[in-house]
Each structure stands twice: as C-alpha cells, then as structure tokens.
Design a protein around this motif. Structure first.
Motif, PDB file in Angstrom:
ATOM      1  N   ARG A  16       0.838  -1.204   0.000  1.00 18.58           N
ATOM      2  CA  ARG A  16       0.000   0.000   0.000  1.00 18.58           C
ATOM      3  C   ARG A  16       0.872   1.253   0.000  1.00 18.58           C
ATOM      4  N   ASP A  17       0.336   2.314  -0.589  1.00 18.45           N
ATOM      5  CA  ASP A  17       1.036   3.592  -0.642  1.00 18.45           C
ATOM      6  C   ASP A  17      -0.030   4.670  -0.826  1.00 18.45           C
ATOM      7  N   THR A  18       0.342   5.912  -0.586  1.00 17.71           N
ATOM      8  CA  THR A  18      -0.596   7.025  -0.742  1.00 17.71           C
ATOM      9  C   THR A  18      -0.023   8.034  -1.717  1.00 17.71           C
ATOM     10  N   MET A  19      -0.848   8.468  -2.643  1.00 18.86           N
ATOM     11  CA  MET A  19      -0.389   9.412  -3.646  1.00 18.86           C
ATOM     12  C   MET A  19      -1.179  10.704  -3.565  1.00 18.86           C
ATOM     13  N   THR A  20      -0.562  11.769  -4.069  1.00 22.13           N
ATOM     14  CA  THR A  20      -1.233  13.060  -4.172  1.00 22.13           C
ATOM     15  C   THR A  20      -1.771  13.207  -5.583  1.00 22.13           C
ATOM     16  N   SER A  21      -3.054  13.481  -5.714  1.00 20.34           N
ATOM     17  CA  SER A  21      -3.695  13.663  -7.010  1.00 20.34           C
ATOM     18  C   SER A  21      -4.346  15.039  -7.053  1.00 20.34           C
ATOM     19  N   PRO A  22      -4.861  15.466  -8.217  1.00 16.00           N
ATOM     20  CA  PRO A  22      -5.519  16.777  -8.300  1.00 16.00           C
ATOM     21  C   PRO A  22      -6.725  16.933  -7.376  1.00 16.00           C
ATOM     22  N   VAL A  23      -7.260  15.813  -6.915  1.00 16.07           N
ATOM     23  CA  VAL A  23      -8.436  15.891  -6.038  1.00 16.07           C
ATOM     24  C   VAL A  23      -8.127  15.380  -4.632  1.00 16.07           C
ATOM     25  N   GLY A  24      -6.858  15.430  -4.248  1.00 14.44           N
ATOM     26  CA  GLY A  24      -6.496  15.090  -2.883  1.00 14.44           C
ATOM     27  C   GLY A  24      -5.730  13.790  -2.760  1.00 14.44           C
ATOM     28  N   ALA A  25      -5.447  13.399  -1.520  1.00 14.20           N
ATOM     29  CA  ALA A  25      -4.667  12.196  -1.250  1.00 14.20           C
ATOM     30  C   ALA A  25      -5.462  10.956  -1.647  1.00 14.20           C
ATOM     31  N   ARG A  26      -4.780  10.004  -2.212  1.00 10.54           N
ATOM     32  CA  ARG A  26      -5.407   8.760  -2.645  1.00 10.54           C
ATOM     33  C   ARG A  26      -4.641   7.567  -2.072  1.00 10.54           C
ATOM     34  N   PRO A  27      -5.252   6.815  -1.154  1.00 11.18           N
ATOM     35  CA  PRO A  27      -4.612   5.563  -0.725  1.00 11.18           C
ATOM     36  C   PRO A  27      -4.773   4.511  -1.818  1.00 11.18           C
ATOM     37  N   LEU A  28      -3.659   3.892  -2.191  1.00  7.10           N
ATOM     38  CA  LEU A  28      -3.675   2.888  -3.245  1.00  7.10           C
ATOM     39  C   LEU A  28      -3.246   1.534  -2.685  1.00  7.10           C
ATOM     40  N   VAL A  29      -3.818   0.480  -3.241  1.00  9.80           N
ATOM     41  CA  VAL A  29      -3.375  -0.872  -2.927  1.00  9.80           C
ATOM     42  C   VAL A  29      -2.755  -1.457  -4.192  1.00  9.80           C
ATOM     43  N   PHE A  30      -1.590  -2.074  -4.032  1.00 12.36           N
ATOM     44  CA  PHE A  30      -0.843  -2.628  -5.158  1.00 12.36           C
ATOM     45  C   PHE A  30      -0.852  -4.157  -5.042  1.00 12.36           C
ATOM     46  N   LEU A  31      -1.420  -4.812  -6.027  1.00 10.40           N
ATOM     47  CA  LEU A  31      -1.461  -6.266  -6.071  1.00 10.40           C
ATOM     48  C   LEU A  31      -0.398  -6.742  -7.060  1.00 10.40           C
ATOM     49  N   THR A  32       0.639  -7.385  -6.572  1.00  7.87           N
ATOM     50  CA  THR A  32       1.731  -7.822  -7.438  1.00  7.87           C
ATOM     51  C   THR A  32       1.687  -9.333  -7.604  1.00  7.87           C
ATOM     52  N   TYR A  33       1.715  -9.745  -8.869  1.00  9.17           N
ATOM     53  CA  TYR A  33       1.685 -11.163  -9.232  1.00  9.17           C
ATOM     54  C   TYR A  33       3.012 -11.516  -9.899  1.00  9.17           C
ATOM     55  N   THR A  34       3.635 -12.586  -9.426  1.00  6.91           N
ATOM     56  CA  THR A  34       4.955 -12.977  -9.914  1.00  6.91           C
ATOM     57  C   THR A  34       4.947 -14.432 -10.356  1.00  6.91           C
ATOM     58  N   LEU A  35       5.466 -14.680 -11.554  1.00  5.99           N
ATOM     59  CA  LEU A  35       5.702 -16.037 -12.018  1.00  5.99           C
ATOM     60  C   LEU A  35       7.180 -16.378 -11.833  1.00  5.99           C
ATOM     61  N   ALA A  36       7.474 -17.667 -11.673  1.00  2.58           N
ATOM     62  CA  ALA A  36       8.865 -18.136 -11.573  1.00  2.58           C
ATOM     63  C   ALA A  36       9.086 -19.231 -12.617  1.00  2.58           C
ATOM     64  N   PHE A  37      10.212 -19.134 -13.339  1.00  3.48           N
ATOM     65  CA  PHE A  37      10.602 -20.140 -14.311  1.00  3.48           C
ATOM     66  C   PHE A  37      11.970 -20.702 -13.922  1.00  3.48           C
ATOM     67  N   GLU A  38      12.223 -21.962 -14.274  1.00  2.00           N
ATOM     68  CA  GLU A  38      13.504 -22.584 -13.945  1.00  2.00           C
ATOM     69  C   GLU A  38      14.681 -21.866 -14.596  1.00  2.00           C
ATOM     70  N   THR A  39      14.468 -21.358 -15.800  1.00  2.00           N
ATOM     71  CA  THR A  39      15.544 -20.679 -16.511  1.00  2.00           C
ATOM     72  C   THR A  39      15.035 -19.393 -17.135  1.00  2.00           C
ATOM     73  N   SER A  40      15.957 -18.481 -17.392  1.00  2.00           N
ATOM     74  CA  SER A  40      15.672 -17.247 -18.103  1.00  2.00           C
ATOM     75  C   SER A  40      16.469 -17.240 -19.395  1.00  2.00           C
ATOM     76  N   GLY A  41      15.795 -16.952 -20.504  1.00  2.00           N
ATOM     77  CA  GLY A  41      16.468 -16.867 -21.788  1.00  2.00           C
ATOM     78  C   GLY A  41      16.595 -15.432 -22.262  1.00  2.00           C
ATOM     79  N   LEU A  42      17.218 -15.264 -23.402  1.00  2.00           N
ATOM     80  CA  LEU A  42      17.378 -13.950 -24.015  1.00  2.00           C
ATOM     81  C   LEU A  42      16.211 -13.666 -24.957  1.00  2.00           C
ATOM     82  N   PRO A  43      15.993 -12.404 -25.311  1.00  2.00           N
ATOM     83  CA  PRO A  43      14.871 -12.065 -26.199  1.00  2.00           C
ATOM     84  C   PRO A  43      14.883 -12.897 -27.484  1.00  2.00           C
TER      85      PRO A  43
END
Length: 396
Positions: free
Chosen positions: A137-164
């Motif tokens: 969670r974090d709070t931001m300042t917007s044109p209409v006042g303070a806004r409490p935000l909730v951040f939902l982070t989703y993470t995947l895991a792979f055995e290996t990472s390759g190049l583009p």
C-alpha cells in the motif's frame, strides 16, 4: 574454442547489452553497493513477516491475471516445490549446507550475500506452476487530494531465463557460440504484473497496471478504450498477460505474434529506442509474444514479504562466467532500491510511444537511482493524472 575466442565472444555479448538478468549484474553499481542500498531500504521499510490478510488474499484471487504462452514455452514453476527442492544450497566457502533444502533452510540463509543455490534442472516435462501474490500500500497526491492505493503484485517463476527471441542475427550468432540462449541463467522470478487500485472508490477502482520488462518497468493506465499508455479493463477484473518467448517477460495480451522493443536497462538511450523507435542502441533487442495457449488455473501462493523468495541476498542459481549469466537474488531485487517504493514504480515507469520528453527525464532519474539518491515521483505523477483527464477516461 580458444580462450581468446571466448573472450572476444564475451565482449561482443556484453557490448550488445544482453545481461538482462537483474540490475545487480550491471556495471553502473558494484554488487556490494547494490546490496548496501537495499539494506538501507529494508532498514527504513522492514518487510512484513505475515502473509496477506484473508481480505487481501481474496482481492488477489479476484484480480489474478490470465496468462498466455507460446505453444512450445515451458510452464512456470512452484518456487519451493519444483525449484528449491531440486538442488543444493552452499555457503560462501562452497561447503554444502543442504541438498534439496526446504523453505525453512533457505530462509535461515536468506541474508547471507555469499549463499548460493544451484538447481539440478531444468527438469523434463511441464510443471503445473503457480503465481505468487503480494499486497503493498502507498498514498499518492492527485488533483483531487490524497489517494490511498493498494498494489497487487503477481509474480511467475521459471527454472531458466532466456534472451529475447528477437535478437539480431549477430547477437544470436554470438550467443550460440558460448551458451544456449534459452538457458541464459537459472531462475527467472522477475515476471511481475502489478495492479494498482484506488481504495477511496467503491469496489477499489483499478487505475494502473505495471509490467516488469527486463530491468525496468512500464505503467499503463487502466479503463476506457485502449490508446497510447492505456489498456482497457476487462469486465471480469482479470487482466490478460502474454509471456514472451524465451525471455519470459510480461506484456499486455495481443492476438497473434507481436514484437515488442526491449532493452536491458532504462536510461536515455534505451528510452529513446523504446519510446521513439529508430536506430536501436547496442543494449536493445525485441521480445516476441505468441499467445497460443492459456494458463488460467495457476494456484495462488502468498508468502510474507520477508520470505527468502523476495529477500534472498545471495544467488538463487548457478554462478556462470559470462556477464549476466549467474543466478539472481530474491524477487525484491527486480529494480534499484531508490525505485522500490510502489508509488515511484507507478509514476516513473509511466511512458508510451511518442512521449518525446521521457528519454531526457528518465535519464536524469536513472543517474540518481544508480547512485542511491532519493527520487521524487511527483512530476511523473502529475503527468499520469493529467492523462486521466481525457474524454474517454475522466479523472477517477
């Protein structure tokens, strides 16, 4: 291949900017300084030692993304069951701490920067996989006042990472002389998608989606018709996400094969390529998404933010000699410590094609972030909110 030939290839690979594993691998900041900056971040922002509340877990389930992969892509893994349970943990001297360590053992050594885990895989066949969810969670300042935000982070895991998958012919040739471009380093758990919700609004109105792409992030506004820097929000509240071939990077869903400009790190030169196109710098390539199949039934796993999955200081994959090929630390180390604040990630990572002023702005930010200076996200937030005030997406 002779030693000199291998050295020549290593220089060529390094020159093309293919060390896309983690910010820790870059030469801007020595490793000890990189870790020290995170130690300071953790001291000021101690990670929670508890899992999300039942209400927050329900929120994570509600907005769990729908993932799409290429037909021949490997599935993500369960970090502890599939990855950590199939390998060995070593101390800084090379002594074996444990074969097939469990979660408790890994956490015991999470704060040791000399600890090393080496995976025995990749294993044959496909895993059922999982998606890791956390709430900040974090709070931001917007044109209409303070806004409490909730951040939902989703993470995947792979055995290996390759190049583009969209390397130039020269890049691909150089890489294949010394390594498998599909197995550049062990473990890839920086496949992040974050949904930011406004907690002052009924049903927590979605305002932004933040995608991790290599060692930088990109923010999109949510709601209304799609356009520059903006994605529509699905009626079921589950964002569609494509996983790039070979590199595992996350991108907004598109029907059919799609090429996305990408770079190793965000600075002025790479930002000009990402935003404006034109001549690609040496640190650039293209990711390719080709969503042939969906992963719609991944189980949600929640861990305390203090868990080794996020905070491990050592290497969670084998150490390899070429730049960027050693295993990464914990999932928290996906960016620089100066940019870890959720609000900073939302604001500073908001860019879109044609935004001509962004390369110069982000170049200055990158210089400060590498040195560990505090970053003020407000100028970037001001633009984010100005862009909400268009006919199709009013300021929420």
């Amino acid at each position: 291949m002779t030693r000199n030939q291998r050295l020549l290839v290593a220089v060529l690979i390094a020159g093309t900017g293919l060390t896309m594993a983690t910010a820790r691998a870059d030469s801007h900041t020595p490793e000890n300084q990189f870790i020290a900056q995170f130690d300071a971040w953790y001291a000021a922002n101690p990670p929670r030692t508890t899992e999300p509340s039942p209400a927050d877990r329900a929120l994570l389930e509600k907005h769990k993304p729908r993932y799409y992969l290429a037909a021949d892509a490997r599935n993500p893994v369960d970090f502890y069951r599939d990855y950590i349970a199939n390998g060995s943990l070593y101390d800084a001297t090379g002594k074996v701490i444990a074969h097939k360590p469990d979660r408790a053992t890994l956490n015991t050594h999470a704060l040791d920067p000399g600890a090393l885990f080496v995976h025995d895989g990749p294993a044959d066949g496909q895993h059922t996989g999982a998606v890791y969810g956390r709430v900040d969670r974090d709070t931001m300042t917007s044109p209409v006042g303070a806004r409490p935000l909730v951040f939902l982070t989703y993470t995947l895991a792979f055995e290996t990472s390759g190049l583009p998958f969209g390397l130039t012919g020269l890049q691909e040739f150089a890489v294949r002389l010394v390594a498998d471009p599909s197995d550049w380093h062990q473990l890839d758990h920086y496949i992040n998608v974050t949904i930011a919700l406004d907690e002052t609004k009924p049903e927590r109105q979605p305002i932004a989606a933040i995608f991790q792409q290599h060692n930088y992030l990109r923010t999109w506004r949510l709601g209304g018709a799609e356009g520059p820097g903006k994605l529509s929000w699905p009626a079921d509240g589950r964002l569609a996400v494509d996983i790039a071939k070979r590199s595992n990077e996350a991108y907004p869903h598109r029907d059919g094969p799609t090429r996305w400009r990408c770079a190793s790190f965000m600075d002025g030169a790479s930002a000009r390529w990402l935003v404006m196109g034109g001549s690609a710098p040496m640190t650039a390539a293209e990711d390719v998404t080709d969503p042939a199949r969906s992963l719609d039934d991944l189980s949600l796993i929640t861990l305390p933010p203090s868990d080794a999955f996020y905070t491990f200081r050592g290497s969670l994959g084998a150490r390899r000699s070429l730049p960027g090929r050693s295993g990464p630390p914990g999932a928290d180390f996906n960016t620089l410590a100066a940019l870890k604040r959720p609000l900073s990630q939302l604001a500073i990572s908001y860019w879109y094609e044609g935004l001509e002023t962004y390369p110069g702005e982000v170049d200055s930010i990158a210089t400060k972030a590498w040195s560990g200076e505090a970053i003020d996200p407000q100028p970037f937030l001001d633009r984010f909110w100005r862009d909400w005030a268009d006919p199709s997406t009013p300021v929420p």
